[in-house]
Design a protein around this motif. Structure first.
Motif, PDB file in Angstrom:
ATOM      1  N   SER A 184       8.245  -0.533 119.588  1.00  0.00           N
ATOM      2  CA  SER A 184       7.280  -1.100 120.565  1.00  0.00           C
ATOM      3  C   SER A 184       7.462   0.027 121.635  1.00  0.00           C
ATOM      4  O   SER A 184       8.731   0.018 122.211  1.00  0.00           O
ATOM      5  N   GLY A 185       6.386   0.406 121.870  1.00  0.00           N
ATOM      6  CA  GLY A 185       6.489   1.692 122.957  1.00  0.00           C
ATOM      7  C   GLY A 185       6.733   2.766 122.768  1.00  0.00           C
ATOM      8  O   GLY A 185       6.889   3.826 123.584  1.00  0.00           O
ATOM      9  N   SER A 235       3.589  -0.232 133.930  1.00  0.00           N
ATOM     10  CA  SER A 235       4.049  -1.195 133.279  1.00  0.00           C
ATOM     11  C   SER A 235       3.191  -2.036 132.910  1.00  0.00           C
ATOM     12  O   SER A 235       3.007  -2.382 131.649  1.00  0.00           O
ATOM     13  N   GLN A 248       8.746   4.681 125.618  1.00  0.00           N
ATOM     14  CA  GLN A 248       9.457   3.473 126.364  1.00  0.00           C
ATOM     15  C   GLN A 248      11.080   3.735 126.251  1.00  0.00           C
ATOM     16  O   GLN A 248      11.792   3.320 127.003  1.00  0.00           O
ATOM     17  N   ASN A 291       1.955  -2.544 128.852  1.00  0.00           N
ATOM     18  CA  ASN A 291       1.901  -3.867 128.195  1.00  0.00           C
ATOM     19  C   ASN A 291       0.560  -4.004 127.641  1.00  0.00           C
ATOM     20  O   ASN A 291       0.506  -4.723 126.427  1.00  0.00           O
ATOM     21  N   ASP A 308      12.023  -3.737 119.434  1.00  0.00           N
ATOM     22  CA  ASP A 308      12.256  -3.180 120.820  1.00  0.00           C
ATOM     23  C   ASP A 308      13.367  -2.154 120.959  1.00  0.00           C
ATOM     24  O   ASP A 308      14.084  -2.233 119.958  1.00  0.00           O
ATOM     25  N   LYS A 323       0.343  -2.171 124.509  1.00  0.00           N
ATOM     26  CA  LYS A 323       1.360  -2.739 123.421  1.00  0.00           C
ATOM     27  C   LYS A 323       0.578  -4.009 122.595  1.00  0.00           C
ATOM     28  O   LYS A 323       0.764  -4.156 121.491  1.00  0.00           O
TER      29      LYS A 323
END
Length: 152
Positions: free
Chosen positions: A109-110, A3, A114, A7, A24, A10
């Protein structure tokens, strides 16, 4: 640790591509399920080999190095969401699309890592699957090991 690394990655992507708008996984899931709004065009900016292992259900693969953006421009009437494994290649493509005058572009994002890590649905040949191409041994560490495709 995953994680924290994710982060940080990102944050680096946002720093490198400050003009690229992000979306997201929750926001994309809402867009995909809201029949009252125009369904987004979802573009997968990974390699053909990565896309063949799995992708977001409605995703269309696009070569992130393409110079021919005319096919994308015809979808100006709805949002366009671009993703890749973690978000770098898709952010680069989103920036290129924006510079070409195409609006309402978002980078997921991710990326698909993700998306899968949040246990969201992924597909292969129109059928649900539980594996994702890990890109390589280093980046694949950002993907939960239960989602790693056995052979890539």
């Amino acid at each position: 640790m995953r994680s924290l690394t994710f982060n940080f990655l990102k944050l680096l992507i946002r720093f490198q591509f400050p003009t690229v708008e992000e979306i997201d996984c929750n926001q994309l899931a809402q867009l995909l399920s809201d029949s009252a709004k125009p369904r987004p065009l979802v573009l997968d900016a990974r390699s053909q080999a990565e896309y063949a292992v799995s992708h977001i259900e409605t995703a269309v693969r696009i070569d992130p190095l393409t110079e021919d953006l005319a096919a994308v421009a015809i979808f100006q009437d709805r949002p366009i969401v671009v993703y890749c494994a973690v978000g770098y290649r898709s952010a680069k493509l989103a920036q290129k699309l924006d510079e070409a005058g195409i609006k309402c572009i978002y980078n997921l994002s991710g990326g698909i890592f993700q998306w899968a890590n949040e246990d969201r649905p992924i597909f292969q040949n129109g059928h649900p699957t539980k594996v994702v191409h890990p890109y390589n041994a280093i980046w694949g560490k950002l993907l939960k090991t239960t989602y790693h495709a056995q052979e890539c």
